[in-house]
Design an enzyme around this catalytic site. Structure first.
Site, mmCIF file in Angstrom:
data_model
loop_
_atom_site.group_PDB
_atom_site.id
_atom_site.type_symbol
_atom_site.label_atom_id
_atom_site.label_comp_id
_atom_site.label_asym_id
_atom_site.label_seq_id
_atom_site.Cartn_x
_atom_site.Cartn_y
_atom_site.Cartn_z
ATOM 1 N N HIS A 41 0.850 -1.190 0.000
ATOM 2 C CA HIS A 41 0.000 0.000 0.000
ATOM 3 C C HIS A 41 0.883 1.236 0.000
ATOM 4 C CE1 HIS A 41 -3.573 2.438 1.332
ATOM 5 N NE2 HIS A 41 -4.121 1.616 0.474
ATOM 6 N N ILE A 47 0.685 3.951 3.891
ATOM 7 C CA ILE A 47 -0.514 4.447 4.566
ATOM 8 C C ILE A 47 -1.343 3.226 4.966
ATOM 9 C CG2 ILE A 47 -2.655 5.768 4.322
ATOM 10 C CD1 ILE A 47 -1.216 7.490 2.244
ATOM 11 N N GLY A 50 -7.816 2.088 4.675
ATOM 12 C CA GLY A 50 -9.083 2.337 5.364
ATOM 13 C C GLY A 50 -9.760 1.066 5.820
ATOM 14 N N VAL A 51 -9.696 0.010 5.012
ATOM 15 C CA VAL A 51 -10.315 -1.255 5.406
ATOM 16 C C VAL A 51 -9.667 -1.802 6.672
ATOM 17 C CG1 VAL A 51 -8.875 -2.774 3.958
ATOM 18 C CG2 VAL A 51 -11.224 -3.435 4.532
ATOM 19 N N GLU A 55 -11.284 -2.674 10.264
ATOM 20 C CA GLU A 55 -11.017 -3.927 10.973
ATOM 21 C C GLU A 55 -10.647 -3.664 12.431
ATOM 22 O OE1 GLU A 55 -10.079 -8.082 11.779
ATOM 23 O OE2 GLU A 55 -11.620 -6.919 10.766
#
Length: 131
Positions: A41, A47, A50-51, A55
């Site tokens: 990523h 970074i 977002g997922v 979680e």
């Protein structure tokens, strides 16, 4: 037999406190540079996806559940991302619970030392789909 869930997040999500009624609480997760998701990523500017923030919220919610167990995650009702989470950040999570019929709704805010990272609303249904 159902397989145990697999998390993309290696960090420990630690519940720091919760109210006596279980309807509010806080948790934290230390986001270390060795998180596997950082490898792909943005390799030169990692970074936390977002997922993965979602979680962390899900795991905190299950660990800081209200007095009546929330069941299983049925929906991410909303997620608004406001700031990036980087290696070395501590993700602070504030959670509140509200009954919604047979379901439970968990609202959470995620922050880092730089400020807001996300606002999330999850819905949990009874295990087995009972209503």
């Amino acid at each position: 037999m159902t397989a145990a869930p697999v998390s993309p997040v290696r960090a420990d999500v630690v519940v720091e406190e919760r109210t006596a009624d279980g309807l509010a609480g806080s948790a934290r997760a230390e986001i270390l540079a060795d998180e596997p998701v950082f490898a792909g990523h943005y390799p030169d500017f990692p970074i936390f996806p977002g997922v993965c923030v979602l979680e962390c919220v899900r795991r905190a919610a299950l660990d800081a559940d209200p007095a009546a167990a929330p069941g299983v995650l049925a929906a991410v009702e909303s997620a608004r991302f406001a700031g990036a989470v980087y290696p070395g950040d501590t993700l602070h999570l504030a959670l509140t619970w509200q009954r919604a019929g047979t379901a439970w709704r968990c609202k959470a805010t995620a922050t880092t030392s730089r400020g807001p990272a996300a606002r999330v609303r999850l819905r949990f249904e009874p295990a087995g789909g009972a209503r």
